[in-house]
Design an enzyme around this catalytic site. Structure first.
Site, mmCIF file in Angstrom:
data_model
loop_
_atom_site.group_PDB
_atom_site.id
_atom_site.type_symbol
_atom_site.label_atom_id
_atom_site.label_comp_id
_atom_site.label_asym_id
_atom_site.label_seq_id
_atom_site.Cartn_x
_atom_site.Cartn_y
_atom_site.Cartn_z
ATOM 1 C CG LEU A 132 -1.900 1.240 1.380
ATOM 2 C CD1 LEU A 132 -3.065 1.092 0.458
ATOM 3 C CD2 LEU A 132 -2.655 0.810 2.899
ATOM 4 C CB SER A 139 0.057 9.082 7.589
ATOM 5 O OG SER A 139 1.164 8.778 8.377
ATOM 6 C CD GLN A 341 17.748 2.575 33.271
ATOM 7 O OE1 GLN A 341 17.477 2.493 31.928
ATOM 8 N NE2 GLN A 341 18.322 3.221 33.940
ATOM 9 C CB ILE A 342 15.138 -4.010 35.299
ATOM 10 C CG1 ILE A 342 14.289 -3.166 36.105
ATOM 11 C CG2 ILE A 342 15.378 -5.583 35.906
ATOM 12 C CD1 ILE A 342 12.684 -3.765 36.373
ATOM 13 N N GLY A 344 20.405 -3.351 33.236
ATOM 14 C CA GLY A 344 21.557 -2.624 33.206
ATOM 15 C C GLY A 344 22.240 -2.962 31.751
ATOM 16 C CD GLU A 368 -1.085 -3.751 10.097
ATOM 17 O OE1 GLU A 368 -2.315 -3.781 10.695
ATOM 18 O OE2 GLU A 368 -0.261 -4.571 10.295
HETATM 19 C C1 LIG Z 1 8.811 -2.195 9.711
HETATM 20 C C2 LIG Z 1 7.860 -1.521 8.772
HETATM 21 C C3 LIG Z 1 6.993 -2.602 7.976
HETATM 22 C C4 LIG Z 1 6.069 -1.931 7.032
HETATM 23 N N1 LIG Z 1 5.496 -2.814 6.246
HETATM 24 C C5 LIG Z 1 4.577 -2.383 5.221
HETATM 25 C C6 LIG Z 1 3.822 -3.214 4.503
HETATM 26 O O1 LIG Z 1 3.840 -4.657 4.513
HETATM 27 N N2 LIG Z 1 2.784 -2.772 3.540
HETATM 28 C C7 LIG Z 1 2.571 -1.334 3.425
HETATM 29 O O2 LIG Z 1 2.016 -0.752 2.569
HETATM 30 N N3 LIG Z 1 3.510 -0.641 4.211
HETATM 31 C C8 LIG Z 1 4.372 -0.911 5.280
HETATM 32 N N4 LIG Z 1 5.021 0.008 6.132
HETATM 33 C C9 LIG Z 1 4.858 1.236 5.917
HETATM 34 C C10 LIG Z 1 4.012 2.141 7.161
HETATM 35 O O3 LIG Z 1 2.663 1.586 6.933
HETATM 36 C C11 LIG Z 1 4.141 3.513 7.056
HETATM 37 O O4 LIG Z 1 5.507 3.609 7.369
HETATM 38 C C12 LIG Z 1 3.086 4.045 7.753
HETATM 39 O O5 LIG Z 1 1.945 4.333 7.315
HETATM 40 C C13 LIG Z 1 3.497 5.892 8.296
HETATM 41 O O6 LIG Z 1 3.941 6.420 6.901
HETATM 42 P P1 LIG Z 1 5.539 7.058 6.483
HETATM 43 O O7 LIG Z 1 6.422 6.325 7.078
HETATM 44 O O8 LIG Z 1 5.541 7.486 5.307
HETATM 45 O O9 LIG Z 1 5.222 8.217 7.720
HETATM 46 P P2 LIG Z 1 4.447 9.616 7.480
HETATM 47 O O10 LIG Z 1 3.188 9.415 6.851
HETATM 48 O O11 LIG Z 1 5.581 10.533 6.783
HETATM 49 O O12 LIG Z 1 4.257 9.906 8.939
HETATM 50 C C14 LIG Z 1 5.367 10.472 9.863
HETATM 51 C C15 LIG Z 1 5.096 10.582 11.118
HETATM 52 O O13 LIG Z 1 4.230 11.781 11.149
HETATM 53 C C16 LIG Z 1 2.934 11.465 12.245
HETATM 54 N N5 LIG Z 1 1.698 11.827 11.730
HETATM 55 C C17 LIG Z 1 1.108 11.207 10.803
HETATM 56 N N6 LIG Z 1 -0.182 11.493 10.769
HETATM 57 C C18 LIG Z 1 -0.273 12.643 11.548
HETATM 58 C C19 LIG Z 1 -1.426 13.495 11.937
HETATM 59 N N7 LIG Z 1 -2.661 13.512 10.941
HETATM 60 N N8 LIG Z 1 -1.182 14.398 12.675
HETATM 61 C C20 LIG Z 1 0.089 14.422 13.330
HETATM 62 N N9 LIG Z 1 1.205 13.514 13.112
HETATM 63 C C21 LIG Z 1 1.072 12.511 12.232
HETATM 64 C C22 LIG Z 1 3.421 10.238 12.996
HETATM 65 O O14 LIG Z 1 4.177 10.429 13.915
HETATM 66 C C23 LIG Z 1 4.023 9.548 11.778
HETATM 67 O O15 LIG Z 1 4.962 8.679 12.255
HETATM 68 C C24 LIG Z 1 5.768 -0.436 6.999
HETATM 69 C C25 LIG Z 1 6.614 0.163 7.809
HETATM 70 C C26 LIG Z 1 7.678 -0.215 8.720
HETATM 71 C C27 LIG Z 1 8.289 0.831 9.460
#
Ligand SMILES: Cc1cc2nc3c(=O)[nH]c(=O)nc-3n(C[C@H](O)[C@H](O)[C@H](O)COP(=O)(O)OP(=O)(O)OC[C@H]3O[C@@H](n4cnc5c(N)ncnc54)[C@H](O)[C@@H]3O)c2cc1C
Length: 394
Positions: A132, A139, A341-342, A344, A368
């Site tokens: 996706l 996001s 932390q526990i 060390g 997710e």
């Molecule tokens: C280990 C791992 C595995 C993954 N596996 C998959 C997968 O199998 N398939 C897939 O499709 N995707 C996968 N992802 C992607 C994941 O779904 C996205 O990383 C996630 O949706 C966040 O998108 P981004 O990394 O672009 O962060 P961004 O959208 O840039 O967001 C960055 C940060 O902004 C903050 N934020 C977001 N929205 C808001 C808001 N409205 N208001 C204020 N703050 C906000 C949050 O703190 C967020 O972490 C994976 C990610 C990781 C780290």
């Protein structure tokens, strides 16, 4: 048989208790090669083991395709993820991705698509992935740019996906692409893309703090037959959200598994580490820490299994699942930090259990739906409910 006290909670039925106990015993005694550096080999092996032992029956729906039930039972997948996560983050990952990667097929697939893919997912002979996210659409999923254009009796897919779990080892990917029926979220369609499809390639493998197979995918004039379209044209956003909805609560359960393991490790260390003429757990400061960890875990578990139970009763759980996901993942991070932390200095030694947990929990607060996204979902839900209960204020 292990009988965790929380399995006596009223959310569970007798078969849930049996499932959790059997899986715990299998994971303790028979599961092999669940940790290590060669994550492709380990994850492929774990999918095979989970399939052979029948645990993947719970990751999909439809008994005629080999599933344990017609509809995915949320409490079962939560208990499985919690149990596996206590033993191995990669085993939890392998189970969860079979479910997430094939979830859209269980929910929206045609009988032919289900017959082609689901039995292999259940047996562990095909590895699934869910594609996706894009570099500029995480996001904000509806901002995706990857596009699928109508060509003859199929589609041509062009663009990229990134952060795709199982990228590089998956046999098929459920891919979401812009098809242009409308602007934004209503112009997206879901497709099943086999890893052998011409025009599909792994652009790059990505190393993360808790390594698992992860990649950027590229599509260059990748031809997709019409039969590989999942759901309605323009209905892809709904397909993605419905799939995530099934599995969101289970992310909370995985976080619980990590947190419970961290508490177990912390208790083991605190009750044996001698200092100042007594053991660490004799100090009230340590006791306060342990009490906080145990209480926070139970609070997160109650939210998690409330959401799972409600979902299995057919009730909408958007708010409850969001509460569970954000609480359990944030709680687990704090609990694991306290366990480090526990411990060390031992707590920061590479591949010590708590060090591994410290890295493994971090992405769960991001993927997710990051914690902030869950906060918005909860706020939106309670504000709407308030307005409906007091229309004069709307
Ligand atoms: C280990 C791992 C595995 C993954 N596996 C998959 C997968 O199998 N398939 C897939 O499709 N995707 C996968 N992802 C992607 C994941 O779904 C996205 O990383 C996630 O949706 C966040 O998108 P981004 O990394 O672009 O962060 P961004 O959208 O840039 O967001 C960055 C940060 O902004 C903050 N934020 C977001 N929205 C808001 C808001 N409205 N208001 C204020 N703050 C906000 C949050 O703190 C967020 O972490 C994976 C990610 C990781 C780290």
């Amino acid at each position: 048989m292990t009988t965790d006290p929380h399995l006596d909670w009223p959310f569970f039925e007798p078969h849930h208790k049996v499932l959790a106990a059997h899986l715990d015993r299998w994971a303790s005694t028979e599961m092999t090669a669940a940790h290590g550096k060669d994550v492709d080999k380990i994850c492929s092996g774990l999918v095979r083991q989970l399939g052979e032992k029948g645990w993947l029956k719970y990751a999909v729906g439809g008994t005629q395709y080999g599933a344990s039930a017609e509809v995915i039972d949320t409490r079962s997948i939560c208990l499985i993820r919690e149990t596996l996560a206590r033993h191995s983050g990669l085993a939890d990952f392998a189970f969860a991705m079979q479910g997430l990667g094939s979830g859209a097929i269980t929910l929206f697939g045609t009988p032919q698509q289900k017959a082609k893919y689901l039995p292999q997912v259940v047996q562990g002979s095909a590895i699934a992935a869910f594609a996706l996210s894009e570099a500029d659409a995480g996001s904000d999923v509806a901002a995706m740019q990857c596009e699928a254009r109508r060509k003859g009796d199929g589609y041509l897919l062009n663009g990229e996906k990134t952060w795709i779990s199982n990228g590089g080892i998956a046999d098929f990917y459920v891919v979401f692409a812009r098809t242009g029926e409308a602007e934004g979220s209503r112009g997206i369609t879901a497709f099943i893309v086999d890893s052998t499809a011409p025009g599909f390639a792994i652009g790059e493998r990505i190393e993360v703090i808790a390594p698992h197979p992860l990649a950027r995918l590229t599509f260059k004039n990748c031809r997709i037959a019409d039969e590989q379209r999942l759901g309605q044209p323009g209905g892809g956003f709904k397909v993605a959200m419905a799939t995530l909805d099934v599995f969101r609560t289970s992310v909370a359960a995985a976080a619980l598994g990590f947190a419970r393991r961290a508490l177990q490790e912390a208790l083991r260390r605190a009750t044996s580490r001698k200092m100042f003429g007594q053991v660490l757990s004799d100090f009230q400061l340590t006791q306060a820490k342990l009490a906080g960890m145990a209480t926070d875990i139970d609070a997160a578990a109650l939210l998690t299994y409330r959401a799972a139970w409600l979902r299995d009763r057919g009730q909408p759980v958007t708010v409850e699942a969001a509460m569970a996901k954000m609480t359990a993942t944030e709680t687990a991070q704090r609990v694991i930090d306290a366990a480090v932390q526990i411990a060390g200095a031992l707590g920061v030694v590479s591949e010590q259990t708590v060090e591994r947990l410290y890295r493994e929990i971090r992405p769960l607060r991001i993927y997710e739906g990051a914690t902030e996204v869950q906060q918005l979902i909860v706020a939106r839900g309670i504000i709407q409910a308030f307005r409906e209960s007091e229309p004069s204020r709307a």
